[in-house]
Scaffold this motif. Structure first.
Motif, PDB file in Angstrom:
ATOM      1  N   GLY A   1      -3.925 -29.623 -15.967  1.00  0.00           N
ATOM      2  CA  GLY A   1      -3.886 -31.075 -15.819  1.00  0.00           C
ATOM      3  C   GLY A   1      -4.668 -31.545 -14.597  1.00  0.00           C
ATOM      4  N   GLY A   2      -5.009 -32.830 -14.605  1.00  0.00           N
ATOM      5  CA  GLY A   2      -5.887 -33.404 -13.590  1.00  0.00           C
ATOM      6  C   GLY A   2      -5.446 -33.206 -12.145  1.00  0.00           C
ATOM      7  N   VAL A   3      -4.130 -33.255 -11.879  1.00  0.00           N
ATOM      8  CA  VAL A   3      -3.648 -33.107 -10.497  1.00  0.00           C
ATOM      9  C   VAL A   3      -3.834 -31.653 -10.024  1.00  0.00           C
TER      10      VAL A   3
ATOM     11  N   PHE B   1       0.617 -40.580  -7.838  1.00  0.00           N
ATOM     12  CA  PHE B   1      -0.566 -40.567  -6.960  1.00  0.00           C
ATOM     13  C   PHE B   1      -1.327 -41.885  -7.119  1.00  0.00           C
ATOM     14  N   ASP B   2      -1.550 -42.287  -8.381  1.00  0.00           N
ATOM     15  CA  ASP B   2      -2.357 -43.485  -8.635  1.00  0.00           C
ATOM     16  C   ASP B   2      -1.670 -44.762  -8.133  1.00  0.00           C
TER      17      ASP B   2
ATOM     18  N   THR C   1      -9.064 -31.533 -16.154  1.00  0.00           N
ATOM     19  CA  THR C   1      -8.926 -32.888 -16.677  1.00  0.00           C
ATOM     20  C   THR C   1      -9.128 -32.842 -18.197  1.00  0.00           C
ATOM     21  N   ASP C   2      -8.936 -33.969 -18.863  1.00  0.00           N
ATOM     22  CA  ASP C   2      -9.108 -33.993 -20.320  1.00  0.00           C
ATOM     23  C   ASP C   2     -10.530 -33.560 -20.681  1.00  0.00           C
TER      24      ASP C   2
ATOM     25  N   GLY D   1      -5.894 -40.835  -7.291  1.00  0.00           N
ATOM     26  CA  GLY D   1      -5.394 -39.521  -6.865  1.00  0.00           C
ATOM     27  C   GLY D   1      -6.346 -38.781  -5.940  1.00  0.00           C
ATOM     28  N   LYS D   2      -7.604 -38.720  -6.378  1.00  0.00           N
ATOM     29  CA  LYS D   2      -8.606 -37.981  -5.614  1.00  0.00           C
ATOM     30  C   LYS D   2      -8.862 -38.645  -4.254  1.00  0.00           C
TER      31      LYS D   2
ATOM     32  N   SER E   1      -0.443 -33.991 -14.783  1.00  0.00           N
ATOM     33  CA  SER E   1      -1.548 -34.901 -15.105  1.00  0.00           C
ATOM     34  C   SER E   1      -1.099 -36.341 -14.893  1.00  0.00           C
ATOM     35  N   GLY E   2      -1.937 -37.275 -15.360  1.00  0.00           N
ATOM     36  CA  GLY E   2      -1.595 -38.690 -15.224  1.00  0.00           C
ATOM     37  C   GLY E   2      -0.426 -39.076 -16.116  1.00  0.00           C
ATOM     38  N   GLY E   3      -0.193 -38.309 -17.164  1.00  0.00           N
ATOM     39  CA  GLY E   3       0.883 -38.646 -18.092  1.00  0.00           C
ATOM     40  C   GLY E   3       1.994 -37.621 -18.138  1.00  0.00           C
TER      41      GLY E   3
ATOM     42  N   GLY F   1       0.625 -37.547 -11.487  1.00  0.00           N
ATOM     43  CA  GLY F   1      -0.657 -38.252 -11.342  1.00  0.00           C
ATOM     44  C   GLY F   1      -0.461 -39.759 -11.263  1.00  0.00           C
TER      45      GLY F   1
ATOM     46  N   HIS G   1      -4.293 -28.317 -22.891  1.00  0.00           N
ATOM     47  CA  HIS G   1      -4.198 -28.125 -21.428  1.00  0.00           C
ATOM     48  C   HIS G   1      -3.616 -26.750 -21.095  1.00  0.00           C
TER      49      HIS G   1
ATOM     50  N   ALA H   1      -6.441 -30.330  -9.746  1.00  0.00           N
ATOM     51  CA  ALA H   1      -7.657 -30.328  -8.927  1.00  0.00           C
ATOM     52  C   ALA H   1      -7.329 -30.555  -7.450  1.00  0.00           C
ATOM     53  N   ASN H   2      -6.080 -30.928  -7.147  1.00  0.00           N
ATOM     54  CA  ASN H   2      -5.699 -31.249  -5.764  1.00  0.00           C
ATOM     55  C   ASN H   2      -5.714 -29.992  -4.882  1.00  0.00           C
TER      56      ASN H   2
END
Ligand code: KG4
Ligand code: ZN
Length: 342
Positions: A272-274, A166-167, A304-305, A180-181, A136-138, A163, A115, A276-277
């Motif tokens: 990380g995935g977040v 968010f979830d 994201t991964d 999250g999205k 990210s989520g983790g 993340g 990442h 993208a926010n």
């Protein structure tokens, strides 16, 4: 050197081929989100089994995209950890067996190193050192990156990852997993002045985070309004989503600012995935402009991964001469500061 990257640490199967002369040649990603969605979270055993199903077809497609065959590969990089043990083992066994049959090296890579280095896949003017915000989520970490394998964690979450928060909040608002999205989309219609959520730990002088309290504030707000509105109106949900997102964004910006000033780094990489926010991207971009720093956001598919980041990190290490023996060891827990420096 042409390096095959394999990512299977959680619920995404990623395969990529990175060429140290020509960059990323091809990459494919398969997300298991729909498999896990009915359970509201990742089911580890289902994740492992799905990686088994997907790895070979994805490898074939990626080779076809790159117009290469197996014999064109010079090395293999796979995610060794951290992650779900079964999922990691599937990727590690696959990588090791394939490398053994082709008589090429296979190297286990730290998922977070992937990442951290993902921004190099598309931003060529990025150089060490830089500050990284990993969301990210983790994970939620601020990391001072001075070279490959040279990572100092300056701050991290004491409870939920951003993340994850968010979830969990999205779930309270009846949004599908992982939300999250969707929460971010809902927040666009929110009234900015209706609710105000706290900015956790920002009055502490350190760079650590805590996001589990925000989810509790969201839960309390949902409960309070559920008494009058049955069910909760879309507007109230959007207002809660807005207040939550704004609290997260402000908190991340305050701590990122503090870290940039303390380290005097002129570049911030958001991974990380977040990452993208959109609200977070805007706020961090503004922060960097105000500090005369530069902000780097990897392309969404590398936030994201993915397999490309693993291929890239592995290629750097293989080119530097790093090798391993034939053992298939994975590290479900693997502190980032324990990776070897190049
Ligand atoms: O990095 P990632 O794909 O997976 C790992 O956790 O390793 O991050 C996934 C996380 C999820 O929690 C997801 O809800 C969140 O990133 N996420 C977002 C957005 N897109 C993905 N959170 C907020 N806003 C988004 N636009
Ligand atoms: Zn990840």
């Amino acid at each position: 050197m042409r390096v095959l990257g394999i990512e299977t640490s959680c619920d995404e199967t990623g395969i990529a081929i990175y060429d140290t002369n020509h960059g990323l040649l091809a990459h494919r990603l398969y997300s298991q989100i729909s498999l896990h969605a009915p359970f509201g979270g990742v089911v580890p055993e289902l994740a492992s089994r799905d990686h088994v199903r997907k790895l070979l077809p994805l490898l074939k497609e990626t080779l076809q995209d790159a117009r290469l065959s197996l014999k064109d590969l010079d090395g293999i990089a796979y995610t060794k950890g951290p992650g779900l043990v079964g999922a990691l083992l599937v990727g590690a066994m696959f990588a090791r067996a394939l490398a053994f049959s082709l008589a090429i090296p296979a190297l286990g890579v730290h998922h977070l190193e992937g990442h951290l280095l993902a921004a190099f896949l598309d931003d060529i003017d990025l150089e060490f050192p830089f500050l990284a915000l990993l969301v990210s989520g983790g994970h939620t970490e601020l990391i001072d990156v001075t070279g490959i394998g040279r990572y100092e964690i300056l701050g991290e979450t004491l409870d939920d990852a951003v993340g994850e928060a968010f979830d969990k909040t999205a779930k309270l608002l009846d949004l599908p997993y992982p939300g999250g999205k969707e929460l971010a989309a809902l927040a666009e219609n929110g009234n900015p002045t209706r609710f105000h959520f706290p900015r956790p730990m920002t009055n502490k002088p350190n760079l650590d985070f805590s996001f589990s309290g925000l989810k509790t504030v969201a839960l309390r707000t949902v409960k309070e309004h559920s008494l009058e509105e049955q069910p909760l109106t879309e507007q109230t949900k959007a207002d809660i989503a807005y207040a939550f997102q704004q609290a997260v964004v402000d908190t991340l910006v305050i701590k990122a600012k503090r870290a940039l000033l303390e380290t005097k780094r002129r570049a911030l990489v958001v991974a990380g995935g977040v990452g993208a926010n959109i609200a977070l991207r805007k706020a961090l971009s503004q922060l960097c402009i105000s500090l005369g720093s530069k902000c780097y956001f990897p392309a969404p598919e590398f936030c994201t991964d993915n397999g490309a980041m693993i291929a890239y990190a592995g290629a750097k290490r293989l080119v530097a001469g790093e090798t391993t023996d034939l053992t298939v060891d994975v590290k479900p827990r693997w502190p980032l500061n324990e990776v070897t420096a190049l």
